[in-house]
Motif scaffolding. Structure first.
Motif, short mmCIF file in Angstrom:
data_model
loop_
_atom_site.label_atom_id
_atom_site.label_comp_id
_atom_site.label_asym_id
_atom_site.label_seq_id
_atom_site.Cartn_x
_atom_site.Cartn_y
_atom_site.Cartn_z
N ILE A 1 -0.97 3.34 6.19
CA ILE A 1 0.15 4.30 6.17
C ILE A 1 0.46 4.76 7.59
O ILE A 1 1.63 4.86 7.99
CB ILE A 1 -0.17 5.50 5.26
N ALA A 2 -0.58 5.03 8.35
CA ALA A 2 -0.39 5.45 9.74
C ALA A 2 0.28 4.35 10.55
O ALA A 2 1.15 4.61 11.39
CB ALA A 2 -1.74 5.81 10.37
N SER A 3 -0.11 3.10 10.28
CA SER A 3 0.49 1.96 10.98
C SER A 3 1.97 1.82 10.63
O SER A 3 2.81 1.54 11.50
CB SER A 3 -0.26 0.68 10.61
N LEU A 4 2.30 2.04 9.35
CA LEU A 4 3.70 1.96 8.91
C LEU A 4 4.52 3.06 9.58
O LEU A 4 5.64 2.82 10.05
CB LEU A 4 3.78 2.09 7.39
N GLU A 5 3.98 4.27 9.62
CA GLU A 5 4.70 5.39 10.24
C GLU A 5 4.90 5.15 11.73
O GLU A 5 5.95 5.51 12.29
CB GLU A 5 3.95 6.69 9.98
N LYS A 6 3.93 4.53 12.36
CA LYS A 6 4.07 4.22 13.79
C LYS A 6 5.16 3.19 14.01
O LYS A 6 5.97 3.31 14.93
CB LYS A 6 2.73 3.71 14.33
N ILE B 1 0.84 -1.20 0.00
CA ILE B 1 0.00 0.00 0.00
C ILE B 1 0.87 1.26 0.00
O ILE B 1 0.60 2.21 -0.73
CB ILE B 1 -0.96 -0.01 1.21
N PHE B 2 1.94 1.26 0.80
CA PHE B 2 2.86 2.40 0.82
C PHE B 2 3.44 2.63 -0.57
O PHE B 2 3.52 3.78 -1.04
CB PHE B 2 3.99 2.14 1.82
N LEU B 3 3.85 1.56 -1.25
CA LEU B 3 4.45 1.69 -2.57
C LEU B 3 3.47 2.28 -3.57
O LEU B 3 3.82 3.12 -4.40
CB LEU B 3 4.94 0.33 -3.05
N GLU B 4 2.21 1.88 -3.49
CA GLU B 4 1.21 2.39 -4.43
C GLU B 4 0.90 3.86 -4.14
O GLU B 4 0.70 4.65 -5.07
CB GLU B 4 -0.08 1.56 -4.35
N ALA C 1 8.50 7.35 12.40
CA ALA C 1 8.84 8.50 11.53
C ALA C 1 7.80 8.58 10.42
O ALA C 1 7.28 7.56 9.97
CB ALA C 1 10.23 8.33 10.93
N PRO C 2 7.49 9.79 9.98
CA PRO C 2 6.54 9.93 8.86
C PRO C 2 7.18 9.49 7.55
O PRO C 2 8.38 9.68 7.33
CB PRO C 2 6.24 11.43 8.84
N ASP D 1 -10.78 0.91 0.29
CA ASP D 1 -11.24 2.21 0.78
C ASP D 1 -10.07 3.13 1.10
O ASP D 1 -8.99 2.67 1.51
CB ASP D 1 -12.07 2.04 2.05
N VAL D 2 -10.29 4.44 0.95
CA VAL D 2 -9.27 5.42 1.30
C VAL D 2 -8.91 5.31 2.78
O VAL D 2 -7.73 5.44 3.16
CB VAL D 2 -9.76 6.85 0.98
N SER D 3 -9.92 5.04 3.61
CA SER D 3 -9.67 4.92 5.05
C SER D 3 -8.73 3.75 5.35
O SER D 3 -7.90 3.83 6.27
CB SER D 3 -10.99 4.73 5.80
N THR D 4 -8.85 2.69 4.56
CA THR D 4 -7.96 1.54 4.74
C THR D 4 -6.54 1.90 4.37
O THR D 4 -5.58 1.55 5.08
CB THR D 4 -8.44 0.35 3.88
#
Length: 295
Positions: free
Chosen positions: A31-36, A3-6, A40-41, A23-26
């Protein structure tokens, strides 16, 4: 990671969601989970869209490498199950060579490899193979990008062309100095993305441009209407549209066609046969091709 790559390639959460059919929310949640997890953002949220951060850019190459290995394994398995290479190949290139040369050659390729579906993507800008916008990119310049192999596959010449109506009205140039009295058609200077398409400037000093377009096709048809003289690639076969070469033995420019392909996918069966097909058609139609063969 997928998802991050896309999101990185698409530039927005919504575009990535459409591509992945979720969904956009998904997308936002992942992305939020990856940053956590990274503490780092990975993206900057700007009014113009998302911009990858330094930390995000660091992991792009690792994820793309994982993706390449996965794709290579899948394609190899497909090839084992079939006598002929199969799958899809997306070629990115510029409008002129796509419409006036490659499109007419695809039928020959399909006869030999009916299980490979070819997609032809035209763009005035660079198509990023490393971002999977295309599997192969054909251009008139060699650009060094990490993870890509850059190969010369062909070479073509460009000549000045004009319609007989124009030449009848303004005269046939007898030499290069006569060109200073003629009208020319070219690209829009400040919109040129690739300096290699400034071929008219390579042939003539300070040509008098009376019509310009970002489209090579538009330039050709403007010349065909008698507007002026245009410099066109020989593969466009402009003679079909009533154009004739001007100072053919005096004014000539050439360009090499370069192919960009991901290093880890280059030797997939479908890639090998298509690259060799490109080498063969260029060698047959325009000899002295500076290409190589993939055994």
């Amino acid at each position: 990671m997928r998802i991050f790559l896309e999101v990185y390639r698409s530039g927005s959460l919504s575009a990535a969601a459409r591509k992945l059919r979720i969904d956009v929310s998904t997308v936002s949640r992942h992305i939020a989970s990856l940053e956590k997890a990274l503490s780092a953002p990975v993206f900057q949220r700007l009014p113009s869209g998302l911009k990858v951060t330094t930390r995000g850019r660091e992991i792009v190459s690792h994820i793309e490498s994982m993706e390449s290995h996965s794709l290579a394994m899948v394609q190899t398995d497909k090839a084992i199950l079939s006598d002929l290479p199969a799958g899809e190949i997306r070629i990115g290139t510029m409008e002129g060579i796509a419409s006036f040369y490659l499109a007419s050659q695809i039928g020959k390729f399909n006869e030999k490899y009916p299980d490979i579906m070819v997609e032809l993507l035209t763009s005035p800008h660079q198509v990023h193979v490393n971002r999977r916008e295309a599997d192969l990119f054909l251009s008139f310049y060699a650009h060094d990008v990490k993870g890509l192999d850059i190969l010369p596959v062909g070479k073509f010449r460009l000549y000045l062309y004009a319609h007989s109506d124009y030449l009848q009205q303004y005269g046939v140039p007898a030499n290069v100095s006569d060109l200073s009295h003629h009208k020319f058609i070219s690209y829009i200077g400040d919109l040129i993305q690739l300096d290699t398409v400034r071929w008219l400037d390579d042939a003539i000093n300070n040509p008098k441009i009376i019509f310009s377009s970002s489209s090579l096709v538009a330039q050709m048809f403007a010349a065909a209407s008698g507007t002026g003289i245009a410099m066109l690639p020989e593969f466009m076969k402009a003679e079909r549209f009533g154009l004739q070469r001007v100072l053919e033995n005096t004014v000539e420019v050439s360009r090499v066609v370069w192919l960009s392909v991901h290093s880890e996918l280059r030797y997939l069966p479908k890639m090998k046969v298509f690259i060799n097909f490109l080498l063969n058609i260029f060698e047959n139609d325009y000899p002295n091709t500076p290409g190589i063969r993939l055994e």
